[in-house]
Design an enzyme around this catalytic site. Structure first.
Site, short mmCIF file in Angstrom:
data_model
loop_
_atom_site.label_atom_id
_atom_site.label_comp_id
_atom_site.label_asym_id
_atom_site.label_seq_id
_atom_site.Cartn_x
_atom_site.Cartn_y
_atom_site.Cartn_z
N THR A 259 33.88 133.96 43.46
CA THR A 259 33.61 132.74 44.21
C THR A 259 34.90 131.90 44.26
OG1 THR A 259 32.75 131.68 42.21
CG2 THR A 259 31.16 132.72 43.68
N LEU A 260 35.12 131.25 45.41
CA LEU A 260 36.37 130.53 45.66
C LEU A 260 36.12 129.05 45.96
CD1 LEU A 260 37.91 133.23 48.06
CD2 LEU A 260 38.23 133.06 45.57
N ASP B 175 25.53 129.49 39.87
CA ASP B 175 24.26 130.14 39.54
C ASP B 175 23.42 130.34 40.80
OD1 ASP B 175 25.07 129.96 36.87
OD2 ASP B 175 24.00 128.06 36.56
N PHE C 236 27.71 120.86 22.49
CA PHE C 236 26.81 121.94 22.87
C PHE C 236 26.14 122.47 21.61
CE2 PHE C 236 25.80 126.46 23.58
CZ PHE C 236 24.92 126.31 24.63
N GLY D 199 20.89 125.93 32.00
CA GLY D 199 21.04 127.26 31.44
C GLY D 199 21.26 128.25 32.56
N GLY E 223 34.84 129.69 49.93
CA GLY E 223 33.88 130.77 50.12
C GLY E 223 33.89 131.81 49.02
#
Length: 310
Positions: A209-210, A243, A102, A34, A214
Site C-alpha cells: 500500500t502506498l 486493515d 500498549f 485490533g 494507491g
C-alpha cells in the site's frame, strides 16, 4: 484522550529521572480496534463470514457481540482466565505530541491457539492471515500452516520493528500473499537481507500500500500492477485504513476477481475508514459502494464488483 495543554510545559529537563506527571484530559473516547478484528469486520460488511482467531479477556463480551452482529465468527477466540483484552491507551496534546501505552494482556496467549481444531469446525480455509500478534504465536501459526498445507498470508506490520531478520524470514517464506506498506516493505528487505527480487521469489504475490498514491502489486517475472487510490476522498483519520484495504482485497479474491479489481475494492473500503474517526464506525450501502467504485474506476469495474456485492 485529549490534553488541552502542552506536554513539554510539564517537563523539567533536569528532573526527568524523577518524573511523576498527571494530566487533566478534556475527553475520553473508547474505540474498537485490533488488526484482526478490523479486517474481520470489513470482510463481514462485504458479506463474508470470516473466522476471528486470537486471544482476548473476559471483557471481550461486548466486543464479541458487536463483531458477531456484523458477520464475524468469534467461536475460535481464546478467552483468558487471567488477563484483559489487549488495548492501546493514548493521550494527545494540541501539538500532536502523544504519550501512549500498549498493554498486550491476553494477546500473549495467542501462541496457545491451535489451527487444526478450528479448521475441523469451519472447514478448510481459503487463507489464514497471520497479522501482528504475539510473536511466538505468529511463528507457531505460520509453521502450522506450512505443515498442514493451509495457504497463508504474511502481514507482520507493527511487529517488524521488534523482530529480527530470522523471524521475519520465517514469517514470510512460502506466503501466498505478503501485505505491507512502503516503509514496511523497505524494512523487510533491510532486516532480512533480501532484495526485492528475492522477496518476490519467496512469496506468491507482494501487495504494497502506498497511501494516497494507491497500491502496488508485484509477482516474480511480471510487470508491477499499480492501482490508484479511490477518488474524492476527504481524509479525517488514518487509523485502520490498511486493515480495511486488506478486507476489501481479500473479499474480492474470494469472489474470484483479479488483483486489479481486488485493489479497487480494497481502496474504496479504505476510503470509508479514512473519512471516519474510528476503525469500525463506517457505514455504506451496496449502491453507495458501487457508486464510489464507478466514480473511481469506471463502469466495467462497477459491473464486475456489483455482481458479488451484497
Amino acid at each position: 484522550m485529549s490534553f488541552g495543554g502542552r506536554f513539554r510545559d510539564s517537563l523539567v529537563v533536569d528532573q526527568l529521572d524523577k518524573i511523576s506527571l498527571s494530566f487533566l484530559v478534556d475527553d475520553l473516547e473508547i474505540r474498537r480496534g485490533g488488526v484482526a478484528a478490523n479486517i474481520a469486520f470489513g470482510l463481514g460488511r462485504l458479506g463474508m463470514r470470516p473466522v476471528l482467531v486470537g486471544a482476548a479477556g473476559e471483557d471481550f463480551a461486548d466486543y464479541r457481540s458487536w463483531l458477531e452482529r456484523h458477520g464475524v465468527d468469534c467461536d475460535s477466540v481464546r478467552i483468558s482466565e487471567t488477563a484483559h483484552t489487549a488495548r492501546f491507551v493514548c493521550t494527545t496534546d494540541p501539538t500532536g505530541a502523544q504519550i501512549a501505552s500498549f498493554y498486550p494482556g491476553a494477546m500473549s496467549e495467542a501462541r496457545l491457539v491451535e489451527l487444526g481444531p478450528i479448521v475441523a469446525r469451519v472447514g478448510a480455509p481459503a487463507y489464514v492471515l497471520i497479522g501482528a500478534d504475539d510473536p511466538d504465536g505468529m511463528v507457531r501459526h505460520t509453521e502450522e500452516c506450512r505443515q498442514r498445507g493451509y495457504a497463508f498470508i504474511a502481514d507482520p506490520s507493527q511487529q517488524l520493528a521488534f523482530s529480527g531478520g530470522d523471524v521475519i524470514r520465517s514469517l514470510i517464506e512460502g506466503a501466498a500473499l505478503l501485505f505491507s506498506n512502503e516503509y514496511e516493505a523497505a524494512m523487510i528487505e533491510q532486516k532480512t537481507g533480501w532484495d526485492t527480487a528475492t522477496v518476490l521469489g519467496k512469496v506468491g504475490v507482494q501487495v504494497t500500500t502506498l497511501g494516497k498514491d494507491g497500491v502496488r502489486v508485484q509477482r516474480a517475472g511480471e510487470e508491477p500492477l499499480h492501482v490508484p487510490a479511490a477518488a474524492d476522498v476527504t481524509a479525517v483519520e488514518p487509523t485502520g485504513v490498511g486493515d480495511a484495504f486488506r478486507a476489501g482485497f481479500l473479499a474480492a479474491l474470494s469472489w474470484d476477481l483479479d488483483h486489479e479489481r481486488a485493489c479497487q475494492v480494497g481502496c474504496v473500503l479504505a476510503a470509508y475508514v479514512v473519512e471516519t474517526v474510528g476503525t469500525q464506525e463506517y457505514h455504506f450501502t451496496p449502491e453507495g459502494f458501487l457508486a464510489r467504485v464507478r466514480a473511481s474506476y469506471g463502469d466495467a469495474a462497477a459491473q464486475e464488483i456489483g455482481a458479488h456485492l451484497r
